[in-house]
Design a protein around this motif. Sequence first.
Motif, PDB file in Angstrom:
ATOM      1  N   LEU A   1       1.002  -1.315  -0.279  1.00 24.97           N
ATOM      2  CA  LEU A   1      -0.246  -0.148   0.222  1.00 24.97           C
ATOM      3  C   LEU A   1       0.505   1.729   0.090  1.00 24.97           C
ATOM      4  O   LEU A   1       0.239   2.276  -0.700  1.00 24.97           O
ATOM      5  CB  LEU A   1      -0.550   0.137   0.999  1.00 24.97           C
ATOM      6  CG  LEU A   1      -2.408  -0.958   0.743  1.00 24.97           C
ATOM      7  CD1 LEU A   1      -3.077  -1.056   2.491  1.00 24.97           C
ATOM      8  CD2 LEU A   1      -3.029  -0.301   0.017  1.00 24.97           C
ATOM      9  N   LEU A   2       1.692   1.556   0.706  1.00 23.93           N
ATOM     10  CA  LEU A   2       2.683   2.027   1.321  1.00 23.93           C
ATOM     11  C   LEU A   2       3.564   2.581  -0.315  1.00 23.93           C
ATOM     12  O   LEU A   2       3.986   3.732  -0.974  1.00 23.93           O
ATOM     13  CB  LEU A   2       3.952   2.141   1.414  1.00 23.93           C
ATOM     14  CG  LEU A   2       4.074   2.221   3.527  1.00 23.93           C
ATOM     15  CD1 LEU A   2       4.361   1.936   3.385  1.00 23.93           C
ATOM     16  CD2 LEU A   2       3.996   4.279   3.022  1.00 23.93           C
ATOM     17  N   GLU A   3       4.265   1.593  -1.469  1.00 24.82           N
ATOM     18  CA  GLU A   3       4.245   1.726  -2.466  1.00 24.82           C
ATOM     19  C   GLU A   3       3.379   2.126  -3.717  1.00 24.82           C
ATOM     20  O   GLU A   3       3.605   2.827  -4.656  1.00 24.82           O
ATOM     21  CB  GLU A   3       4.571   0.089  -2.700  1.00 24.82           C
ATOM     22  CG  GLU A   3       6.092  -0.203  -2.342  1.00 24.82           C
ATOM     23  CD  GLU A   3       6.333  -1.358  -2.792  1.00 24.82           C
ATOM     24  OE1 GLU A   3       5.586  -2.188  -3.469  1.00 24.82           O
ATOM     25  OE2 GLU A   3       7.147  -2.237  -1.853  1.00 24.82           O
ATOM     26  N   ARG A   4       2.215   1.644  -3.580  1.00 24.12           N
ATOM     27  CA  ARG A   4       1.062   2.361  -4.882  1.00 24.12           C
ATOM     28  C   ARG A   4       0.238   3.693  -4.128  1.00 24.12           C
ATOM     29  O   ARG A   4      -0.540   4.411  -5.295  1.00 24.12           O
ATOM     30  CB  ARG A   4       0.067   0.627  -4.720  1.00 24.12           C
ATOM     31  CG  ARG A   4       0.734  -0.267  -5.582  1.00 24.12           C
ATOM     32  CD  ARG A   4      -0.558  -1.114  -4.838  1.00 24.12           C
ATOM     33  NE  ARG A   4      -0.577  -2.258  -5.152  1.00 24.12           N
ATOM     34  CZ  ARG A   4      -0.856  -4.187  -6.142  1.00 24.12           C
ATOM     35  NH1 ARG A   4      -2.082  -3.705  -5.309  1.00 24.12           N
ATOM     36  NH2 ARG A   4      -0.151  -4.549  -6.439  1.00 24.12           N
ATOM     37  N   CYS A   5       0.398   3.731  -2.852  1.00 23.47           N
ATOM     38  CA  CYS A   5       0.026   5.393  -2.513  1.00 23.47           C
ATOM     39  C   CYS A   5       0.256   6.275  -3.211  1.00 23.47           C
ATOM     40  O   CYS A   5       1.621   6.744  -3.241  1.00 23.47           O
ATOM     41  CB  CYS A   5       0.022   5.306  -1.038  1.00 23.47           C
ATOM     42  SG  CYS A   5      -0.162   6.898  -0.550  1.00 23.47           S
ATOM     43  N   GLN A   6      -0.470   6.821  -3.339  1.00 26.58           N
ATOM     44  CA  GLN A   6      -0.859   8.353  -4.684  1.00 26.58           C
ATOM     45  C   GLN A   6      -0.948   9.311  -3.454  1.00 26.58           C
ATOM     46  O   GLN A   6      -2.057   9.250  -2.424  1.00 26.58           O
ATOM     47  CB  GLN A   6      -1.528   8.408  -5.857  1.00 26.58           C
ATOM     48  CG  GLN A   6      -0.968   7.610  -6.824  1.00 26.58           C
ATOM     49  CD  GLN A   6      -2.095   7.494  -7.929  1.00 26.58           C
ATOM     50  OE1 GLN A   6      -2.516   8.864  -8.104  1.00 26.58           O
ATOM     51  NE2 GLN A   6      -1.751   6.531  -9.134  1.00 26.58           N
ATOM     52  N   PHE A   7      -0.081  10.845  -3.737  1.00 28.81           N
ATOM     53  CA  PHE A   7      -0.427  11.967  -2.913  1.00 28.81           C
ATOM     54  C   PHE A   7       0.009  11.690  -1.345  1.00 28.81           C
ATOM     55  O   PHE A   7      -0.030  11.497  -0.753  1.00 28.81           O
ATOM     56  CB  PHE A   7      -2.221  12.256  -2.748  1.00 28.81           C
ATOM     57  CG  PHE A   7      -2.498  12.416  -3.789  1.00 28.81           C
ATOM     58  CD1 PHE A   7      -2.493  13.021  -4.944  1.00 28.81           C
ATOM     59  CD2 PHE A   7      -3.571  11.405  -4.345  1.00 28.81           C
ATOM     60  CE1 PHE A   7      -3.360  13.788  -6.266  1.00 28.81           C
ATOM     61  CE2 PHE A   7      -4.003  11.281  -5.455  1.00 28.81           C
ATOM     62  CZ  PHE A   7      -3.885  12.858  -6.022  1.00 28.81           C
ATOM     63  N   LYS A   8       0.648  10.620  -1.181  1.00 26.13           N
ATOM     64  CA  LYS A   8       1.836  10.418  -0.452  1.00 26.13           C
ATOM     65  C   LYS A   8       2.276  11.773   0.415  1.00 26.13           C
ATOM     66  O   LYS A   8       2.448  11.739   1.805  1.00 26.13           O
ATOM     67  CB  LYS A   8       2.529   8.792   0.066  1.00 26.13           C
ATOM     68  CG  LYS A   8       3.713   9.242  -1.236  1.00 26.13           C
ATOM     69  CD  LYS A   8       4.902   8.557  -0.714  1.00 26.13           C
ATOM     70  CE  LYS A   8       4.116   7.102  -1.441  1.00 26.13           C
ATOM     71  NZ  LYS A   8       4.139   6.558  -2.740  1.00 26.13           N
ATOM     72  N   GLU A   9       2.438  12.969  -0.685  1.00 24.10           N
ATOM     73  CA  GLU A   9       3.179  13.844   0.371  1.00 24.10           C
ATOM     74  C   GLU A   9       2.164  14.422   1.490  1.00 24.10           C
ATOM     75  O   GLU A   9       3.102  15.185   1.940  1.00 24.10           O
ATOM     76  CB  GLU A   9       3.649  14.848  -0.961  1.00 24.10           C
ATOM     77  CG  GLU A   9       2.938  15.422  -1.994  1.00 24.10           C
ATOM     78  CD  GLU A   9       2.039  13.743  -2.865  1.00 24.10           C
ATOM     79  OE1 GLU A   9       1.047  15.081  -3.085  1.00 24.10           O
ATOM     80  OE2 GLU A   9       2.531  13.582  -2.845  1.00 24.10           O
ATOM     81  N   GLN A  10       1.276  14.254   1.282  1.00 21.95           N
ATOM     82  CA  GLN A  10       0.282  14.875   2.201  1.00 21.95           C
ATOM     83  C   GLN A  10       0.070  14.634   3.376  1.00 21.95           C
ATOM     84  O   GLN A  10      -0.995  14.965   4.948  1.00 21.95           O
ATOM     85  CB  GLN A  10      -1.386  15.534   1.707  1.00 21.95           C
ATOM     86  CG  GLN A  10      -1.488  15.642  -0.120  1.00 21.95           C
ATOM     87  CD  GLN A  10      -2.507  15.843  -0.337  1.00 21.95           C
ATOM     88  OE1 GLN A  10      -3.520  16.351   0.692  1.00 21.95           O
ATOM     89  NE2 GLN A  10      -2.995  16.170  -2.054  1.00 21.95           N
ATOM     90  N   LEU A  11       0.651  13.275   4.057  1.00 25.08           N
ATOM     91  CA  LEU A  11       0.537  12.500   5.016  1.00 25.08           C
ATOM     92  C   LEU A  11       1.493  13.261   5.799  1.00 25.08           C
ATOM     93  O   LEU A  11       2.681  13.067   5.703  1.00 25.08           O
ATOM     94  CB  LEU A  11       0.752  10.852   4.343  1.00 25.08           C
ATOM     95  CG  LEU A  11      -0.090   9.603   3.936  1.00 25.08           C
ATOM     96  CD1 LEU A  11       0.347   8.608   3.971  1.00 25.08           C
ATOM     97  CD2 LEU A  11      -1.184  10.271   4.643  1.00 25.08           C
ATOM     98  N   SER A  12       0.865  12.583   7.212  1.00 28.82           N
ATOM     99  CA  SER A  12       2.318  13.254   8.247  1.00 28.82           C
ATOM    100  C   SER A  12       1.950  11.965   9.026  1.00 28.82           C
ATOM    101  O   SER A  12       0.614  11.804   9.912  1.00 28.82           O
ATOM    102  CB  SER A  12       1.160  14.582   9.439  1.00 28.82           C
ATOM    103  OG  SER A  12       2.195  14.234   9.997  1.00 28.82           O
ATOM    104  N   ILE A  13       2.592  11.504   9.421  1.00 25.86           N
ATOM    105  CA  ILE A  13       2.685  10.724  10.367  1.00 25.86           C
ATOM    106  C   ILE A  13       3.389  10.059  11.502  1.00 25.86           C
ATOM    107  O   ILE A  13       4.515  10.480  11.502  1.00 25.86           O
ATOM    108  CB  ILE A  13       2.914   8.649   9.685  1.00 25.86           C
ATOM    109  CG1 ILE A  13       2.121   8.853   8.549  1.00 25.86           C
ATOM    110  CG2 ILE A  13       3.150   7.493  10.917  1.00 25.86           C
ATOM    111  CD1 ILE A  13       2.577   7.600   7.775  1.00 25.86           C
ATOM    112  N   TRP A  14       2.473  10.018  12.878  1.00 29.09           N
ATOM    113  CA  TRP A  14       3.594   9.844  14.668  1.00 29.09           C
ATOM    114  C   TRP A  14       3.494   7.892  14.299  1.00 29.09           C
ATOM    115  O   TRP A  14       2.210   7.839  14.523  1.00 29.09           O
ATOM    116  CB  TRP A  14       2.365  10.348  15.538  1.00 29.09           C
ATOM    117  CG  TRP A  14       2.466  10.826  16.335  1.00 29.09           C
ATOM    118  CD1 TRP A  14       3.716  11.738  17.320  1.00 29.09           C
ATOM    119  CD2 TRP A  14       2.723   9.893  17.606  1.00 29.09           C
ATOM    120  NE1 TRP A  14       3.597  11.704  18.604  1.00 29.09           N
ATOM    121  CE2 TRP A  14       3.406  10.744  19.036  1.00 29.09           C
ATOM    122  CE3 TRP A  14       1.887   9.109  17.659  1.00 29.09           C
ATOM    123  CZ2 TRP A  14       3.168   9.933  19.836  1.00 29.09           C
ATOM    124  CZ3 TRP A  14       1.847   8.155  19.075  1.00 29.09           C
ATOM    125  CH2 TRP A  14       2.389   8.198  20.269  1.00 29.09           C
TER     126      TRP A  14
END
Length: 248
Positions: free
Chosen positions: A164-177
């Motif tokens: 899912l990480l590899e396929r995710c588009q717009f991952k630059e919008q994510l913020s993960i804690w």
Amino acid sequence: MCDFHPGTINKINFPSEILDREVTLSIYLPKDFTRLFKYKVVFCFDGLDFFSFGRIHRTYERLREENKVERAIFVGFHYEDVDKRRAEFHPQGARTHLTVKAMANEILPYIDRTFPTFKVGNARVVLGDSLAGSVALMTALSYPRVFSQVGLLSPQHDEVIQTLLERCQFKEQLSIWHTVGIEEDDFELPTNGRRADFLTPNRELKNIIEAHGISHNYFEFDGSHRWKSWKELLDELLIYFLSDNISF
């Protein structure tokens, strides 16, 4: 429409066509709730645990009184039992994709219709512990522009999440804690008594997330795979996501 009372945990049975069952939701409106302002929304998978063991709503109210966090509504997604939790939360669960779909297409729209919320991805936080952390991450990776803020307490990680990480588009919008305990390298699973290592896979997940250039706040705490340890981290978690000064 249900009569929701501020300052208390309001439980409802939400009819999900996607999951083909009623989902128990716990909805917490802050003590100072008013429809004159908009609110961020914090979605908690394993919702009963976040409220009962984590006391996340009490932590929020204290931080709110200290003017450290913004206005927010908390929504807890309950699981029915241990076996169904695995089916609906585990990365390889037979119904996990339905949980993700129901959250995005049924539960979120209901919350947005019912309460005055900010209808943008960076005003929505999805949280989860262990398997609930897995489904929280999968929800954000599947809908990164809808749920862009993710809090992970010792999630289970495997190749499904990596894909899912590899396929995710717009991952630059994510913020993960993201956090895991240093004592989680040899944890006894309460369901079957088997031993499991959560520390090593979470370190691997950290490296994968950072390799994708995603905004990632990762640390390891001195504790184990239990709410006694996670509860102590909720101050930092809530301040991280709810102190942007959007609206006081």
